[in-house]
Design a protein around this motif. Sequence first.
Motif, PDB file in Angstrom:
ATOM      1  N   SER A  45      10.564   2.017   2.029  1.00  0.00           N
ATOM      2  CA  SER A  45       9.253   1.499   2.223  1.00  0.00           C
ATOM      3  C   SER A  45       8.398   1.851   3.464  1.00  0.00           C
ATOM      4  O   SER A  45       7.284   2.150   3.525  1.00  0.00           O
ATOM      5  CB  SER A  45       9.607  -0.322   2.270  1.00  0.00           C
ATOM      6  N   GLN A  48       6.848   5.130   2.649  1.00  0.00           N
ATOM      7  CA  GLN A  48       5.760   5.009   1.627  1.00  0.00           C
ATOM      8  C   GLN A  48       4.428   4.274   2.441  1.00  0.00           C
ATOM      9  O   GLN A  48       3.506   5.094   2.205  1.00  0.00           O
ATOM     10  CB  GLN A  48       6.247   4.067   0.975  1.00  0.00           C
ATOM     11  N   ILE A  49       4.902   3.544   3.472  1.00  0.00           N
ATOM     12  CA  ILE A  49       3.713   3.147   4.362  1.00  0.00           C
ATOM     13  C   ILE A  49       3.000   4.417   5.114  1.00  0.00           C
ATOM     14  O   ILE A  49       1.908   4.641   5.191  1.00  0.00           O
ATOM     15  CB  ILE A  49       3.992   2.016   5.376  1.00  0.00           C
ATOM     16  N   ALA A  68       1.095   3.425  -2.849  1.00  0.00           N
ATOM     17  CA  ALA A  68       1.093   2.119  -3.008  1.00  0.00           C
ATOM     18  C   ALA A  68       1.582   1.424  -3.901  1.00  0.00           C
ATOM     19  O   ALA A  68       2.162   0.395  -3.867  1.00  0.00           O
ATOM     20  CB  ALA A  68      -0.448   1.809  -2.642  1.00  0.00           C
ATOM     21  N   LEU A  71       5.285   1.502  -2.974  1.00  0.00           N
ATOM     22  CA  LEU A  71       5.686   0.468  -1.972  1.00  0.00           C
ATOM     23  C   LEU A  71       5.704  -0.955  -2.672  1.00  0.00           C
ATOM     24  O   LEU A  71       6.477  -1.561  -2.292  1.00  0.00           O
ATOM     25  CB  LEU A  71       4.378   0.451  -0.987  1.00  0.00           C
TER      26      LEU A  71
END
Length: 96
Positions: A45, A48-49, A68, A71
């Motif tokens: 996560s 991915q950010i 996105a 995520l």
Amino acid sequence: MKDIVAVIFGLGLGCNALLFVPQVLAVWRKKSDEGISLVTFGGFSVLQIIGIIHGFYQHDLSLILGMAASLLTCGSVTFLTLFYRVRRLRATNLAS
């Protein structure tokens, strides 16, 4: 050619997001965090950010949308794992 590669890359990231869906469903159905590595899914996560932020700086819509979507699905696993882990630990502490 650059646009074709960008589209293929975006589709690949979309497929990557879909790979997390079975894990989301499994955690949701079992209502348990057993067997789920919070470090792994939390790490995914965070990456991915970072990918979304990088996509903004690079003006790369494929990267932004793909990360996105990933995520959303991976973050769902992370959230559900946290939710069920806290619930399990609270139940264990109350039983003690």
